[in-house]
Design a protein around this motif. Sequence first.
Motif, short mmCIF file in Angstrom:
data_model
loop_
_atom_site.label_atom_id
_atom_site.label_comp_id
_atom_site.label_asym_id
_atom_site.label_seq_id
_atom_site.Cartn_x
_atom_site.Cartn_y
_atom_site.Cartn_z
N ALA A 116 -6.50 -8.80 3.89
CA ALA A 116 -6.70 -7.60 4.71
C ALA A 116 -7.87 -7.77 5.66
CB ALA A 116 -6.91 -6.39 3.81
N TYR A 122 0.83 -1.22 0.00
CA TYR A 122 0.00 0.00 0.00
C TYR A 122 0.86 1.26 0.00
CZ TYR A 122 -3.44 3.48 1.42
OH TYR A 122 -4.23 4.59 1.48
N ARG A 147 -4.72 -7.68 -2.08
CA ARG A 147 -5.21 -8.92 -1.47
C ARG A 147 -6.23 -8.57 -0.39
NH1 ARG A 147 0.25 -9.54 -1.94
NH2 ARG A 147 0.66 -9.22 0.28
N LEU A 148 -7.44 -8.24 -0.84
CA LEU A 148 -8.49 -7.80 0.07
C LEU A 148 -8.89 -8.88 1.09
CD1 LEU A 148 -10.41 -5.54 0.91
CD2 LEU A 148 -12.06 -6.42 -0.77
N VAL A 178 -4.55 -2.01 -2.25
CA VAL A 178 -4.58 -3.20 -1.39
C VAL A 178 -5.05 -4.36 -2.27
CG1 VAL A 178 -5.51 -4.26 0.70
CG2 VAL A 178 -5.17 -1.78 0.62
#
Length: 324
Positions: free
Chosen positions: A269, A257, A265-266, A263
């Motif tokens: 996260a 980030y 790879r949600l 981002v």
Amino acid sequence: MTDPARLPRIAVLLPCYNEEAAIGPTVAAFRAALPQAAIYVYDNNSSDRTADAARKAGATVRDERMQGKGHVVRRMFADIEADIYVMADGDATYDAAAAPAMVRMLAEERLDMVVGARQSEVEAAYRRGHRLGNRLFTGILAWLFGRSFSDIFSGYRVFSRRFVKSFPVLSSGFEIETEISVHALELRMPVAEKLTSYAARPEGSASKLSTWRDGWRILRTIATLFRIERPVLFFGGVGALLALAALVLAAPLAVTYSQTGLVPRLPTAVLATGLMILAILNGLCGLILDTVVRGRLEVRRLAYLAHPAPGGVEPGLPSPDLSA
């Protein structure tokens, strides 16, 4: 002359299950060691003639139908009224001759418990595996509660009245000795140990212990007591592990980030965020439960203080041979 009414009332408590071969000699030995004591044998659904042998030896025999040593101890502590309580197993393995010295130590030093730490020269009396397990669990208890005993599983103990009447017995089986030790450690009671000889069972008497089953139950009891009595450490430790996992997952995302403003790879996260929320909730639970535990401890302490401390030994109490 000493007024008999001022002498401490001593009760010898012997929980029993199928000890026909050993209970008679056990009662006789304690009768010889403590002639002024009342001796109670609690029969726990024995299928042999344990109760008859105990009555023949002169003990007062009572029954407890709920199976397990913990249930028997709960019943004994609730029923019997005395100033000093001597508890031992009914299998003739503990040295009854050491009881007067233990009683005198408790009374003179105003203690709440004296533990008869077992010392045996006979391998069959105290097996090597049980010694190893004893040392292991003793170390765990010392790590969890700051201090411990050298023999937390000894069934030979002398108690004050205020210990017995403030002890909320919750165990059902052989883990009762662990619960007794933790109760003394939690309330910071004055306690002591005395080395006592430990003999093999007499012929015809068999041990009721199962090394692995009872070891697992004791370990589970220690873990449960750790969760209940040390919630900040327990839930804080779980929270710390969850927070560490969240940080490990979030670190690469933070780097990406900072470099791209994206981002990618949600799901990772979301997982990291969920783990951190769980970590915070565990920490808050530990803090809240710690307040609850403190309140419970204060109530238990007040129940303990409601009973007088053990008094000094009157001259009429037999003097034991302390050189033994």
